[in-house]
Design an enzyme around this catalytic site. Structure first.
Site, PDB file in Angstrom:
ATOM      1  CB  SER B  64      -6.435 -11.470  -5.625  1.00 18.01           C
ATOM      2  OG  SER B  64      -5.190 -11.117  -6.188  1.00 18.01           O
ATOM      3  CD  GLU B  65      -9.670  -6.934  -2.598  1.00 19.29           C
ATOM      4  OE1 GLU B  65      -9.500  -6.958  -3.838  1.00 19.29           O
ATOM      5  OE2 GLU B  65      -9.018  -6.182  -1.843  1.00 19.29           O
ATOM      6  CG  HIS B 134     -11.623   3.131   1.847  1.00 17.66           C
ATOM      7  ND1 HIS B 134     -11.413   3.453   0.545  1.00 17.66           N
ATOM      8  CD2 HIS B 134     -10.575   2.350   2.199  1.00 17.66           C
ATOM      9  CE1 HIS B 134     -10.270   2.908   0.131  1.00 17.66           C
ATOM     10  NE2 HIS B 134      -9.742   2.236   1.113  1.00 17.66           N
TER      11      HIS B 134
HETATM   12  C1  LIG Z   1      -9.722  -3.439  -3.774  1.00 15.85           C
HETATM   13  C2  LIG Z   1      -8.879  -2.950  -2.668  1.00 15.85           C
HETATM   14  N1  LIG Z   1      -8.306  -3.844  -1.844  1.00 15.85           N
HETATM   15  C3  LIG Z   1      -7.540  -3.436  -0.822  1.00 15.85           C
HETATM   16  C4  LIG Z   1      -7.343  -2.109  -0.615  1.00 15.85           C
HETATM   17  C5  LIG Z   1      -6.530  -1.628   0.578  1.00 15.85           C
HETATM   18  N2  LIG Z   1      -5.236  -1.117   0.113  1.00 15.85           N
HETATM   19  C6  LIG Z   1      -5.040   0.190  -0.079  1.00 15.85           C
HETATM   20  S1  LIG Z   1      -3.545   0.504  -0.716  1.00 15.85           S
HETATM   21  C7  LIG Z   1      -3.147  -1.132  -0.728  1.00 15.85           C
HETATM   22  C8  LIG Z   1      -1.817  -1.571  -1.246  1.00 15.85           C
HETATM   23  C9  LIG Z   1      -1.692  -1.232  -2.664  1.00 15.85           C
HETATM   24  O1  LIG Z   1      -0.459  -1.672  -3.140  1.00 15.85           O
HETATM   25  P1  LIG Z   1       0.038  -1.201  -4.553  1.00 15.85           P
HETATM   26  O2  LIG Z   1      -1.004  -1.437  -5.569  1.00 15.85           O
HETATM   27  O3  LIG Z   1       1.350  -1.843  -4.759  1.00 15.85           O
HETATM   28  O4  LIG Z   1       0.184   0.374  -4.393  1.00 15.85           O
HETATM   29  P2  LIG Z   1       1.141   1.169  -3.404  1.00 15.85           P
HETATM   30  O5  LIG Z   1       0.367   1.430  -2.154  1.00 15.85           O
HETATM   31  O6  LIG Z   1       2.347   0.362  -3.165  1.00 15.85           O
HETATM   32  O7  LIG Z   1       1.415   2.442  -4.128  1.00 15.85           O
HETATM   33  C10 LIG Z   1      -4.187  -1.898  -0.229  1.00 15.85           C
HETATM   34  C11 LIG Z   1      -4.149  -3.357  -0.061  1.00 15.85           C
HETATM   35  C12 LIG Z   1      -7.975  -1.199  -1.492  1.00 15.85           C
HETATM   36  N3  LIG Z   1      -7.862   0.128  -1.322  1.00 15.85           N
HETATM   37  N4  LIG Z   1      -8.711  -1.644  -2.516  1.00 15.85           N
END
Ligand SMILES: Cc1ncc(C[n+]2csc(CCOP(=O)(O)OP(=O)(O)O)c2C)c(N)n1
Ligand SMILES: [Mg+2]
Lengths: 334, 331
Positions: B64-65, B134
């Site tokens: 939650s940026e 990224h």
């Molecule tokens: C806006 C944003 N914040 C942080 C990230 C870094 N990040 C990439 S995957 C991830 C976890 C995502 O978790 P979830 O939505 O549960 O998906 P999962 O990886 O478990 O499939 C994060 C924090 C991102 N890519 N985008």
């Protein structure tokens, strides 16, 4: 077992084959990352195959999906071809996005794949808008937006869900609750049991489904798709599942408890569905082995084809930033 | 220079030390971000902080940026000194409203009643095939927002000293770290090491050309300078370290001496920080002192592509820097 499959058996073994393809594709992608053919990262969908395959089994080719950083499984389930997928993630000119996008950004409009998004929850509002746009054009196609449990904590999830509700947009939000976001357990991220319960706050149905049961996923998705096609608006589906591999190739450390991992390994959606197919007489164990082998061969072929493909020409780097326009003459932009 | 004892640290460890030391001296500091506590941050910058300071000061947040940045602004308003980590700095786009419409302006709009001692930090992650969402270098966005301080260190020592100063500063600071520099080692002075905000550092002296570069562009520029020295061209590399406030006096003094300016910057070209440096320098150095038209070496004006040959084409390269210097020498 007879060797002649009935219509129902064919459809079911196809689901199995698609899941096996995803499994094999991710294993190969991880190898290619280790061998430095893939840059950046790979987020394997391993263990979650039943979600994408079940949901996409309820879709028609003209329906659309959006996807996430963990998107290869969604692509394969939606019918994308393995060769240009592999070429994209190995950065080749023959990839779906000509090497611009990579693993986290496969788009394939001709297969109804609106794009994978590396911004967590980033595609949810786009999915709502796309669904609304389809409806406005008089089409009865729907849009499925896949996202993770972590994505449910982004502001845009709430805004997109509410907007889709007031637009009656034919969109299905599919939350893949694998219970972790990188190293953060869901207990740190939310204080409710079911993300699907949030749907009540937007005024549309929320359904929890066992995300490791491909047929249960297909059935719940089919109901949501029907509802959307009838113009009754969105549904939120929460598929409880688990990734049985680490977060990604670039983030391999895994702080999850070993017994939690083994609990879920025992519930492997592919093994489970294979067992069900055999028990119900839809396939023999030998037939499943054959399908596994076929999946592996298709993936090997895709990798070979990709690695034999040329890299994009560096001169192409500045193409496609803008759509063609009269004003787009050299030196005008920067 | 007096002989200060130093130790060799990676930039990630230097940043970690800065956080640790500041958290020890100021109990109002809390650190919040994704995967920063249990995991210690994807790049280990916050490693060990959870054990030392506990879960109320080192917080694994939901993804939650916007909320963590806004909460940082709020915490700062009532006297804490929050440090918000954006896992990858590109995700600032989700937090931009909280940062720019709130953090940057709250003091001004309140007629100076409050201040916002907040640090928002995160990595620039280009050069490794992470693709367009990224890999951005967005310092120009922040420099364009009145009220923000913008810092981009190039060495482990600067990273440590500037992060400590950023935490102690009463203004909202955007602190941009280059991911490829995290593992790069450098000498860091022992004991209390502070680097003042707004003071440039000459990373290499030279009489012929001034290169202004910050962050990863410093290493690229130094590499170019070494290569050019073999051809008899002496390049001075001025690292502003802080992009806002900019140490324009140091830059102007150098350019007045060399008469030649090249700005190296990994951000996109249009409206970029390199343009800002050229314009500011022209405000301070009379045109008659210039021996050549200033040059900008920047990323091309495209999103950052995935495939190796494409990403390489788009980001500034050693050859780009060398040829820009060669051009200004020929003018
Ligand atoms: C806006 C944003 N914040 C942080 C990230 C870094 N990040 C990439 S995957 C991830 C976890 C995502 O978790 P979830 O939505 O549960 O998906 P999962 O990886 O478990 O499939 C994060 C924090 C991102 N890519 N985008
Ligand atoms: Mg998750």
């Amino acid at each position: 077992m007879t060797s002649v499959e009935t219509g129902a058996s064919v459809a079911l073994t196809q689901l199995y084959l698609t899941m096996a393809r995803i499994r094999a594709f991710e294993a190969k992608a991880m190898d290619l990352f280790a061998e430095k053919y893939i840059r950046g990262s790979v987020h394997p969908y391993t263990g979650e195959e039943a979600v994408a395959v079940g949901v996409c089994a309820a879709l028609r080719p003209e329906d659309y999906i959006t996807s996430t950083h963990r998107g290869h499984g969604h692509c394969i389930a939606k019918g994308l071809e393995l060769r240009p997928m592999m070429a994209e993630i190995t950065g080749r000119a023959t990839g779906y996005c000509r090497g611009r996008g990579g693993s986290m950004h496969i788009t394939a409009m001709r297969h109804g794949m609106l794009g994978a998004d590396a911004i967590v929850a980033g595609s949810l509002a786009m999915a709502a808008g796309a669904a609304y746009g389809l409806q406005l054009q008089g089409k009865d196609a729907v849009v499925v937006a896949f996202f993770g449990d972590g994505g449910a904590q982004q502001g845009i999830f709430h805004e997109a869900a509410n907007l889709a509700a007031v637009l009656d947009a034919p969109v299905i939000f599919v939350c893949e609750n694998n219970q972790w976001a990188i190293s953060t357990p869901i207990s740190c991220a939310i204080r409710i049991e079911n993300i699907a319960d949030r749907a009540a706050g937007y005024g549309f149905p929320g359904e929890v489904v066992d995300g490791n049961d491909v047929l249960a996923v297909r059935d719940v998705a089919a109901r949501a798709v029907e509802r959307a096609r009838r113009g009754e608006g969105p549904t939120l589906i929460e598929a409880k599942t688990y990734r049985i591999t680490p977060h990604s190739a670039a983030t391999p450390t895994d702080n999850r408890a070993p017994d939690e991992l083994s609990y879920w390994r025992e519930r492997d959606p592919i093994v489970r569905f294979g067992r069900e197919l055999v028990e119900a007489g839809h396939a023999s164990p030998e037939r499943l082995e054959e399908l596994d082998r076929q999946a592996g061969e298709e993936v090997e072929d895709a990798a070979e084809w990709a690695l034999a493909s040329p890299y994009p020409d560096a001169a192409a780097a500045e193409e496609d930033v803008y759509a063609p326009a009269d004003w787009l003459t050299p030196g005008r932009l920067a | 220079m007096s002989a200060v004892a130093t130790r060799e640290l990676t930039m990630a460890d230097a940043l970690n030390e800065a956080l640790r030391e500041e958290m020890q001296r100021d109990p109002t500091i809390f650190v919040i971000g994704e995967d920063i506590a249990r995991h210690g941050g994807l790049f280990r910058v916050t490693a060990g902080l959870l054990d030392e300071f506990g879960p109320r000061r080192v917080i694994d947040s939901p993804i939650s940026e916007a909320a963590i940045t806004g909460a940082g602004v709020g915490g700062a308003l009532i006297g804490c000194r929050p440090v918000v980590e954006l896992q990858i700095s590109d995700f600032v786009s989700l937090a931009m409203d909280q940062l720019v419409n709130h953090g940057a302006k709250w003091r001004y709009m309140s007629g100076g009643q409050v201040s916002v001692p907040l640090v928002v930090r995160g990595p620039i992650s280009n050069g490794i095939g992470m693709a367009a969402q990224h890999s951005q270098t967005l310092e120009a966005w922040f420099v364009h927002a009145p009220g923000l301080v913008v810092i981009m260190p190039s060495t482990a020592a600067d990273a440590k000293g500037l992060l400590k100063s950023a935490i102690r500063d009463d203004n909202p600071v955007v602190f941009l770290e280059k991911r490829l520099l995290y593992s790069r080692k450098g000498e860091v002075p022992d004991g209390e090491h502070l680097v003042p905000i707004g003071v440039a550092d000459v990373k290499r002296e030279g009489r012929d050309v001034t290169i202004v570069a910050a962050g990863a562009s410093v290493q690229l520029s130094l590499q170019a300078a070494r290569q050019l020295a073999r051809e008899g061209v002496e390049v001075e590399v001025v690292d502003p370290r802080t992009l806002k406030p900019l140490d324009i006096d140091a830059i102007a003094e150098s350019v007045a001496r060399t008469g030649r300016l090249v700005v190296v910057n990994e951000g996109a070209r249009a409206g970029g920080f390199a343009s800002e440096v050229v314009a500011r320098t022209l405000d301070h150095v009379p045109l008659s002192d210039f021996k050549a038209t200033p040059e900008r070496v920047t990323a091309k004006d495209t999103p950052i592509p995935y495939a190796t040959p494409l990403e390489r084409e788009v980001l500034p390269s050693l050859e780009d820097v060398v040829s820009a210097v060669t051009r200004v020498m020929q003018d």
